[in-house]
Scaffold this motif. Structure first.
Motif, PDB file in Angstrom:
ATOM      1  N   GLY A 251     -47.674 -29.807  25.411  1.00  0.00           N
ATOM      2  CA  GLY A 251     -48.601 -29.891  26.543  1.00  0.00           C
ATOM      3  C   GLY A 251     -48.805 -31.325  26.950  1.00  0.00           C
ATOM      4  N   THR A 252     -49.260 -31.502  28.188  1.00  0.00           N
ATOM      5  CA  THR A 252     -49.468 -32.861  28.702  1.00  0.00           C
ATOM      6  C   THR A 252     -50.917 -33.300  28.591  1.00  0.00           C
ATOM      7  OG1 THR A 252     -49.916 -32.059  30.940  1.00  0.00           O
ATOM      8  CG2 THR A 252     -47.622 -32.540  30.368  1.00  0.00           C
ATOM      9  N   GLY A 253     -51.831 -32.358  28.418  1.00  0.00           N
ATOM     10  CA  GLY A 253     -53.252 -32.711  28.383  1.00  0.00           C
ATOM     11  C   GLY A 253     -53.841 -32.914  29.758  1.00  0.00           C
ATOM     12  N   LEU A 254     -53.112 -32.502  30.801  1.00  0.00           N
ATOM     13  CA  LEU A 254     -53.595 -32.680  32.175  1.00  0.00           C
ATOM     14  C   LEU A 254     -54.012 -31.368  32.838  1.00  0.00           C
ATOM     15  CD1 LEU A 254     -50.956 -35.243  33.523  1.00  0.00           C
ATOM     16  CD2 LEU A 254     -53.332 -35.713  32.922  1.00  0.00           C
ATOM     17  N   GLY A 255     -53.603 -30.251  32.244  1.00  0.00           N
ATOM     18  CA  GLY A 255     -53.822 -28.957  32.898  1.00  0.00           C
ATOM     19  C   GLY A 255     -55.272 -28.663  33.222  1.00  0.00           C
ATOM     20  N   LEU A 256     -56.165 -28.799  32.240  1.00  0.00           N
ATOM     21  CA  LEU A 256     -57.574 -28.467  32.470  1.00  0.00           C
ATOM     22  C   LEU A 256     -58.255 -29.496  33.373  1.00  0.00           C
ATOM     23  CD1 LEU A 256     -58.690 -27.104  28.991  1.00  0.00           C
ATOM     24  CD2 LEU A 256     -58.271 -25.824  31.092  1.00  0.00           C
ATOM     25  N   SER A 257     -57.777 -30.738  33.369  1.00  0.00           N
ATOM     26  CA  SER A 257     -58.305 -31.724  34.316  1.00  0.00           C
ATOM     27  C   SER A 257     -57.998 -31.300  35.750  1.00  0.00           C
ATOM     28  CB  SER A 257     -57.679 -33.101  34.053  1.00  0.00           C
ATOM     29  OG  SER A 257     -57.985 -33.549  32.760  1.00  0.00           O
ATOM     30  N   ILE A 258     -56.776 -30.792  35.954  1.00  0.00           N
ATOM     31  CA  ILE A 258     -56.382 -30.307  37.279  1.00  0.00           C
ATOM     32  C   ILE A 258     -57.206 -29.088  37.658  1.00  0.00           C
ATOM     33  CG2 ILE A 258     -54.479 -29.251  38.561  1.00  0.00           C
ATOM     34  CD1 ILE A 258     -52.577 -31.042  36.906  1.00  0.00           C
TER      35      ILE A 258
END
Length: 459
Positions: free
Chosen positions: A421-428
């Motif tokens: 995972g990139t760790g950006l999904g929930l921020s988006i």
């Protein structure tokens, strides 16, 4: 909360009142210690000169002489041996002069009534039209003994009081200036602190401490400034963490690609190893591609909300289509997925909201256990709809919940080391929901599961 305007008004009025009162008492002390003895001494000299002239000119009519003296600004009171009294000039308001005082002056003593007059407020004491507030001197004329009591007329006193009133005005002005200087320092001090804090902030020092205990606009400004400095500090930490994370997330796949590309150059590798290395390079390339797309999407979302193109669409149908697309992965992991998604039309951006649902559902699958449960539901509440994603996965700790929407944040690596995972999904997700005027809520317990609820306006 007292406003700064109100505080300034009351402070200014207070300064004027306090300055006036202090100047009044200082002037009163000046009168009692300085003017009163001088006035007594001066009036004594005048009274003695009047008596001396009467003694040296027996041929002059005493009554006419004293009448002329009174006309130039004096009140006179003449007592003979028999106790008979005659007044010249303005009448005395109080004539309660004791007999013993009259007898003492007739016997040759000088009566200092002005100096001995009781110390009252100087306006009262100075202007008291009282026989006790006079100078008494012995007077002899044509062999007759008299007691002459003299005091300046009120008109004359007004002329003499000009100096006292001038001092009073000057003291009031000086005291007001001093107090205004101190009060201005009190008001300006927190502003100076704010200026220094701003300078520190511009140099990258976000640990500022201000006087936030005041209950006025400056206190509120100080508290707001401290909150702003704290938020800027957090943002700076996030920026540094963002740079560190993105550098790592880009460097890691690049290093893998470089390493496996080098291995592909070897002629001794088998076809199976070559195929495996190519597959890894493709996976790392896809990983970089996803990361780049998500960064571009976040940058677009951060820039403005013009990226949101709202149109009416059936969100229930969109969610059911998404479930069908993931059905094979759910079945492959032996999970059970249930849903209640009635047809519901809302106004929003179908493409961006699809990204929200895709992220939440893929996370529910990714962080779930084999054989776990996933439940999707949707309900309308007035002009809002609630869409929930629940799973029975590994869950999150309270500390992890606080940062779940931070960019590049991942849960405990010890529990998620096998998950990409990139760790950006929930921020988006959080950004898209906010741009739609909605809210997203999350609740979780470790080893029990996680629940995400998205609340959106229908229109």
């Amino acid at each position: 909360m007292k406003s700064l305007y109100t505080k300034f008004v009351f402070m200014t009025i207070g300064i004027m009142v306090v300055s006036g009162v202090l100047a009044f008492f200082i002037s009163n002390a000046y009168y009692q210690q300085k003017l009163k003895p001088e006035n007594d001494e001066k009036t004594t000299r005048i009274a003695q000169s009047i008596a001396l002239f009467a003694n040296e000119h027996p041929d002059v009519s005493l009554n006419e002489y004293l009448e002329n003296v009174s006309s130039i600004g004096y009140q006179l009171y003449l007592v003979d041996d028999s106790g008979k009294a005659v007044s010249f000039g303005a009448a005395f308001k109080e004539r309660n002069l004791s007999t013993s005082t009259k007898e003492a002056v007739l016997a040759g003593d000088v009566y200092h009534g002005i100096l001995q007059y009781p110390q009252e407020l100087f306006v009262t004491g100075f202007f008291a039209n009282d026989l006790n507030n006079t100078i008494g001197v012995p007077l002899t004329h044509k062999g007759e003994n008299y007691a002459l009591f003299v005091r300046p007329d009120i008109k004359l006193l007004f002329n003499e009081m000009h100096y006292l009133f001038a001092w009073l005005l000057l003291l009031t002005i000086l005291l007001s200036i001093v107090m205004v200087l101190f009060s201005a320092k009190y008001l300006v001090k927190p502003i100076a602190k704010l200026t220094r804090a701003t300078t520190s902030l511009s140099k990258g020092d976000f640990h500022v401490k201000l006087d936030s205990n005041r209950h006025d606009e400056l206190g509120e400004l100080s508290r707001s400034f401290e909150r702003m400095a704290k938020q800027l500090g957090q943002m700076d930490d996030m920026r540094k963490e963002f740079i560190s994370n993105i550098s790592h997330d880009i460097q890691s796949p690049l290093s893998n690609i470089k390493g496996y590309t080098t291995l592909l150059k070897k002629e001794t590798i088998s076809p199976e190893e070559r195929s495996e290395y190519i597959s890894i390079i493709q996976d790392e390339t896809n990983r970089l591609s996803i990361l780049t797309k998500q960064l571009l999407l976040l940058a677009s979302l951060d820039r403005d909300d013009s990226i949101v193109k709202k149109t009416p669409f059936n969100v229930g149908q969109q969610l059911r289509d998404l479930v069908r697309n993931y059905q094979w992965l759910v079945s492959d992991k032996g999970m059970m997925l249930s849903y209640s998604l009635p047809d519901t039309e809302i106004i929003g951006d179908p493409s961006l909201l699809h990204t929200v649902w895709d992220n939440l559902l893929s996370n529910a699958i990714k962080y779930n256990k084999d054989g776990g449960l996933i439940d999707l539901s949707m309900e309308e509440k007035g002009d809002r709809i609630l869409i929930s994603f629940k799973d029975t996965g590994m869950g999150l700790s309270p500390a992890e919940l606080e940062r779940i929407f931070d960019r590049f944040y991942r849960a405990d690596a010890a529990r998620t080391r096998t998950i990409e995972g990139t760790g950006l999904g929930l921020s988006i997700v959080a950004k898209i929901v906010k741009l739609h005027g909605g809210e997203i809520y999350v609740s979780s317990k470790v080893d029990e599961g996680t629940s995400f609820v998205v609340e959106l306006p229908v229109g």
